[in-house]
Design a protein around this motif. Structure first.
Motif, PDB file in Angstrom:
ATOM      1  N   ALA A 275      15.860  11.095  11.946  1.00  0.00           N
ATOM      2  CA  ALA A 275      17.240  10.479  12.463  1.00  0.00           C
ATOM      3  C   ALA A 275      17.483   8.846  12.336  1.00  0.00           C
ATOM      4  N   GLY A 276      16.861   8.328  11.610  1.00  0.00           N
ATOM      5  CA  GLY A 276      16.809   7.424  10.539  1.00  0.00           C
ATOM      6  C   GLY A 276      16.687   5.893  10.885  1.00  0.00           C
ATOM      7  N   THR A 277      16.215   6.340  12.664  1.00  0.00           N
ATOM      8  CA  THR A 277      15.825   5.116  12.748  1.00  0.00           C
ATOM      9  C   THR A 277      14.485   4.342  12.307  1.00  0.00           C
ATOM     10  N   VAL A 278      14.712   3.273  12.161  1.00  0.00           N
ATOM     11  CA  VAL A 278      13.314   2.452  11.034  1.00  0.00           C
ATOM     12  C   VAL A 278      12.930   1.554  12.348  1.00  0.00           C
ATOM     13  N   HIS A 279      11.435   1.862  12.307  1.00  0.00           N
ATOM     14  CA  HIS A 279      10.538   1.251  12.601  1.00  0.00           C
ATOM     15  C   HIS A 279       9.232  -0.055  11.339  1.00  0.00           C
ATOM     16  N   GLY A 280       9.242  -1.017  11.650  1.00  0.00           N
ATOM     17  CA  GLY A 280       9.021  -1.376  10.941  1.00  0.00           C
ATOM     18  C   GLY A 280       7.928  -2.515  11.735  1.00  0.00           C
ATOM     19  N   GLY A 281       6.482  -2.688  10.398  1.00  0.00           N
ATOM     20  CA  GLY A 281       5.696  -3.579  10.639  1.00  0.00           C
ATOM     21  C   GLY A 281       4.444  -3.312  11.772  1.00  0.00           C
ATOM     22  N   ALA A 282       3.741  -3.148  12.722  1.00  0.00           N
ATOM     23  CA  ALA A 282       2.926  -2.637  13.523  1.00  0.00           C
ATOM     24  C   ALA A 282       3.847  -1.263  14.846  1.00  0.00           C
ATOM     25  N   GLN A 283       4.873  -1.901  14.385  1.00  0.00           N
ATOM     26  CA  GLN A 283       5.137  -0.572  15.298  1.00  0.00           C
ATOM     27  C   GLN A 283       5.441   0.698  14.271  1.00  0.00           C
ATOM     28  N   ALA A 284       5.425   0.158  13.072  1.00  0.00           N
ATOM     29  CA  ALA A 284       5.425   1.795  11.689  1.00  0.00           C
ATOM     30  C   ALA A 284       4.278   2.002  11.668  1.00  0.00           C
ATOM     31  N   VAL A 285       3.024   0.978  11.675  1.00  0.00           N
ATOM     32  CA  VAL A 285       1.954   1.762  12.158  1.00  0.00           C
ATOM     33  C   VAL A 285       1.083   2.621  13.687  1.00  0.00           C
ATOM     34  N   ALA A 286       2.214   2.036  14.718  1.00  0.00           N
ATOM     35  CA  ALA A 286       1.567   2.796  15.763  1.00  0.00           C
ATOM     36  C   ALA A 286       2.256   4.412  15.601  1.00  0.00           C
ATOM     37  N   LYS A 287       3.290   4.172  14.673  1.00  0.00           N
ATOM     38  CA  LYS A 287       3.998   5.877  14.988  1.00  0.00           C
ATOM     39  C   LYS A 287       3.917   6.749  14.066  1.00  0.00           C
ATOM     40  N   LEU A 288       3.234   6.029  12.750  1.00  0.00           N
ATOM     41  CA  LEU A 288       2.326   6.263  11.732  1.00  0.00           C
ATOM     42  C   LEU A 288       0.752   7.284  12.366  1.00  0.00           C
ATOM     43  N   LEU A 289      -0.082   6.911  13.916  1.00  0.00           N
ATOM     44  CA  LEU A 289      -0.713   6.748  14.452  1.00  0.00           C
ATOM     45  C   LEU A 289      -0.582   7.930  15.655  1.00  0.00           C
ATOM     46  N   LEU A 290       0.747   7.944  16.148  1.00  0.00           N
ATOM     47  CA  LEU A 290       0.840   8.536  17.562  1.00  0.00           C
ATOM     48  C   LEU A 290       1.338   9.937  16.106  1.00  0.00           C
ATOM     49  N   SER A 291       2.237  10.229  14.475  1.00  0.00           N
ATOM     50  CA  SER A 291       1.955  11.455  14.298  1.00  0.00           C
ATOM     51  C   SER A 291       0.713  12.227  14.015  1.00  0.00           C
ATOM     52  N   ALA A 292      -0.352  11.502  13.687  1.00  0.00           N
ATOM     53  CA  ALA A 292      -1.340  11.665  13.495  1.00  0.00           C
ATOM     54  C   ALA A 292      -1.959  12.830  14.775  1.00  0.00           C
ATOM     55  N   GLY A 293      -1.691  12.394  15.591  1.00  0.00           N
ATOM     56  CA  GLY A 293      -2.741  13.830  16.826  1.00  0.00           C
ATOM     57  C   GLY A 293      -3.703  13.277  17.063  1.00  0.00           C
ATOM     58  N   LYS A 294      -4.540  13.766  18.077  1.00  0.00           N
ATOM     59  CA  LYS A 294      -6.173  14.275  18.017  1.00  0.00           C
ATOM     60  C   LYS A 294      -6.214  11.537  18.496  1.00  0.00           C
ATOM     61  N   GLY A 295      -7.038  11.824  19.052  1.00  0.00           N
ATOM     62  CA  GLY A 295      -7.335  10.328  19.156  1.00  0.00           C
ATOM     63  C   GLY A 295      -6.391   9.535  18.431  1.00  0.00           C
ATOM     64  N   TRP A 296      -6.222   9.683  17.779  1.00  0.00           N
ATOM     65  CA  TRP A 296      -4.891   8.436  16.910  1.00  0.00           C
ATOM     66  C   TRP A 296      -3.872   7.799  17.693  1.00  0.00           C
ATOM     67  N   SER A 297      -3.020   9.199  18.689  1.00  0.00           N
ATOM     68  CA  SER A 297      -1.726   9.303  18.937  1.00  0.00           C
ATOM     69  C   SER A 297      -2.527   8.018  20.140  1.00  0.00           C
TER      70      SER A 297
END
Length: 138
Positions: free
Chosen positions: A61-83
């Protein structure tokens, strides 16, 4: 319109590139991954100044997250324990702590394993690496 999130990182920085390779192999995020040097930052809704400052996660949708929150979003996207780890990074006070740690790492990445002196230079003063693949896709 994009259908997948995009992770934008500093492709000139060896520490950043090593971190992305680790994430691809171990975390396996569900996103496109591209260095900012090869990204159409304007179409992603961000700037070079921001991309130089921090890793970015751009939602479809175009929302930009940066820094630690970008890392959080990356982890959330991976599923399993990472989320679970990603979700925890979005909650205060861990969110604030993660931001401080992210800034400390980002501001000192040239001193970290895999980092090079070029990581600490402004983009216009960095040596150009040999041509590499512009996109790393999952």
């Amino acid at each position: 319109m994009r259908t997948r999130p995009v992770l934008v990182y500093d492709g000139d920085c060896s520490f950043c590139t090593s971190s992305v390779i680790f994430a691809e192999r171990r975390v396996r995020p569900r996103c496109e991954i591209t260095p900012w040097q090869f990204a159409d930052l304007e179409s992603l809704g961000t700037t070079q100044e921001r991309a130089v400052h921090e890793v970015l996660w751009v939602t479809p949708a175009g929302t930009v997250h940066g820094g630690a929150q970008a890392v959080a979003k990356l982890l959330l996207s991976a599923g399993k324990g990472w989320s679970v780890a990603g979700a925890m990074l979005t909650l205060p006070p861990l969110r604030w702590i993660a931001h401080g740690i992210y800034r400390l790492v980002a501001d000192n990445r040239e001193r970290l394993p895999g980092g090079t002196p070029a990581c600490g230079l402004p983009p216009d003063r960095r040596p150009r690496p040999p041509a590499a693949s512009p996109d790393i896709e999952r």
